[in-house]
Structures are given as structure tokens and as C-alpha cells.
Write an enzyme that holds these catalytic residues in place. Structure first.
Site, PDB file in Angstrom:
ATOM      1  N   LYS A 134       0.836  -1.220   0.000  1.00 24.24           N
ATOM      2  CA  LYS A 134       0.000   0.000   0.000  1.00 24.24           C
ATOM      3  C   LYS A 134       0.864   1.261   0.000  1.00 24.24           C
ATOM      4  O   LYS A 134       0.617   2.184  -0.763  1.00 24.24           O
ATOM      5  CB  LYS A 134      -0.924   0.033   1.220  1.00 24.24           C
TER       6      LYS A 134
ATOM      7  N   ARG B 249      11.572  -6.652   4.617  1.00 20.72           N
ATOM      8  CA  ARG B 249      11.542  -5.250   5.039  1.00 20.72           C
ATOM      9  C   ARG B 249      12.115  -5.093   6.453  1.00 20.72           C
ATOM     10  O   ARG B 249      12.762  -4.095   6.764  1.00 20.72           O
ATOM     11  CB  ARG B 249      10.100  -4.716   4.999  1.00 20.72           C
TER      12      ARG B 249
ATOM     13  N   ARG C 170      -0.628  -8.837  13.107  1.00 21.06           N
ATOM     14  CA  ARG C 170      -1.197  -7.775  12.269  1.00 21.06           C
ATOM     15  C   ARG C 170      -2.084  -8.362  11.179  1.00 21.06           C
ATOM     16  O   ARG C 170      -3.114  -7.783  10.827  1.00 21.06           O
ATOM     17  CB  ARG C 170      -0.077  -6.925  11.661  1.00 21.06           C
TER      18      ARG C 170
END
Ligand code: ADP
Length: 199
Positions: free
Chosen positions: A14, A128, A145
């Protein structure tokens, strides 16, 4: 005037797409996650309150989130449209945003759902974590999450779907290819690039 929302699980890309789309449509990308992270970094009161929730992979309470986004949407640069990334992420936040937009005679033009396999996003976030060291990218927090997304945020796709504004995009592949899929799907809905980006 283009008002967009990007929605999808953590790791779907996103934030990356938001930067490209903001440029293409000439609108600001507004990411609640980025706003919270910069507050944490700067040690503000908001950051101090939000940090524990973020590190645990839980949603920051609405009492901190709704006012923040209302203020941001009142800024001058958001009056000609915006791209929301990470808000709303609960049905309560949808109600808040609906009320806010309605009071300005506005509504979202499209909701772009980025679809990605959970195992792929876990792998992306593992990468990441090594590159950026985000404190919520550890394997256990990432899994949590994803659960929070499935429980609290995924239902929003039905809510917006019933309004006929959702476009679902396959988030796998090269960044530019995903961007092109999104802009192509939005053209079909009459949403076109800013003048500077037209051929
Ligand atoms: P991701 O989409 O990868 O989970 P974000 O940057 O959107 O990452 O969000 C990171 C964290 O910031 C979330 O786990 C949550 O703690 C907090 N957060 C971001 N947006 C919201 C929101 N709209 N409501 C509550 N908490 C939020």
C-alpha cells in the site's frame, strides 16, 4: 477531484503504491501509519501513546486516530482530493469517515483493494524487517497484524463493495505493473490521471 482509499493486508504494498498514485493523480497520500511513525520518532505525546499499540501490532485506539485524520483532511492540500492509506481500518472508522465526508458533501470515489497471499506478504515483511528495522515487522507481530487485518479491516471490503466502489487488484508482480493495473481499473471508472500525467 479524486478521493481514493487503498486497502489490503500489511505487506501488500500500500505504502509503495500510495506514493506512485499520489503523484499520478496529483493528490496527497495520507498514511495513518506514517503519521504515527513520525510522531513516535519525534517523541510527541501522540507518538508516546500510540507506540505500544503499534509495537504489539494492534490498532491504535480510535480516540487517537479519528481526530488526527479529521485534522489532516482539513488541510488545504487535501481539498482537491486525497489518497488514504491505512484509514479507515475498522467499521467504526468507516462511520467516522462517512460522517466527516458527508459533512463536506463528499464521498470516496473508489476503494482499491490490494490482494496478496498471506505467505507472500509475510515473506515481504521479513525482507523489510531486515532492510528498515520497523519495530512491528517481527514474525510474531506480523502474524498478529495479519489477524487484526482479517478480523477488523477485511470486513470493510464488503461494506464498500455494497456501495459499488471497490476495485480489486492483484498485488503480486513488479511495482510498476501493479500501478498500471490500478490506474487501468480506475480509468474504467472515469478516474483519470492529473493533467501533468496525461499523454
Ligand atoms: P500495515 O498496513 O503494514 O499494517 P501501517 O503503516 O498502515 O502498516 O500501520 C502500522 C500500525 O499503525 C498499525 O499496526 C496500527 O498500530 C497503527 N495504525 C495505522 N493506521 C491506523 C488506524 N487507522 N487505526 C488504528 N491504528 C492504526
Amino acid at each position: 477531484m479524486t478521493r481514493l482509499l487503498l486497502i489490503g493486508p500489511p505487506g501488500a504494498g500500500k505504502g509503495t503504491q500510495a506514493v506512485h498514485l499520489a503523484e499520478i493523480y496529483g493528490i496527497p497520500a495520507i498514511s495513518t501509519g506514517d503519521i504515527f511513525r513520525s510522531n513516535v520518532k519525534n517523541g510527541t505525546e501522540l507518538g508516546t501513546k500510540a507506540k505500544a499499540f503499534m509495537d504489539a501490532g494492534d490498532n491504535v485506539p480510535d480516540s487517537l486516530t479519528n481526530a488526527l485524520i479529521r485534522d489532516r483532511l482539513e488541510d488545504d492540500d487535501a481539498q482537491e482530493g486525497f489518497l488514504l492509506d491505512g484509514y479507515p481500518r475498522t467499521t467504526d472508522q468507516v462511520r467516522e469517515l462517512d460522517a466527516f465526508l458527508a459533512s463536506h458533501g463528499a464521498a470516496l470515489d473508489a476503494v482499491v483493494e490490494l490482494e496478496a497471499d498471506p505467505e507472500v506478504v509475510v515473506a515481504r515483511l521479513r525482507k523489510r524487517a531486515l532492510e528498515q528495522g520497523r519495530s512491528d515487522d517481527t514474525e510474531a507481530v506480523v502474524r498478529h497484524r495479519l489477524e487484526v487485518y482479517a478480523e477488523q479491516t477485511a470486513p470493510l471490503i464488503k461494506v464498500y463493495g455494497s456501495r459499488g466502489v471497490v476495485v480489486t487488484i492483484d498485488a503480486l508482480g513488479e511495482i510498476d505493473a501493479v500501478t498500471a493495473r490500478i490506474t487501468g481499473a480506475l480509468v474504467d471508472r472515469g478516474i483519470v490521471a492529473a493533467d501533468a500525467f496525461k499523454p
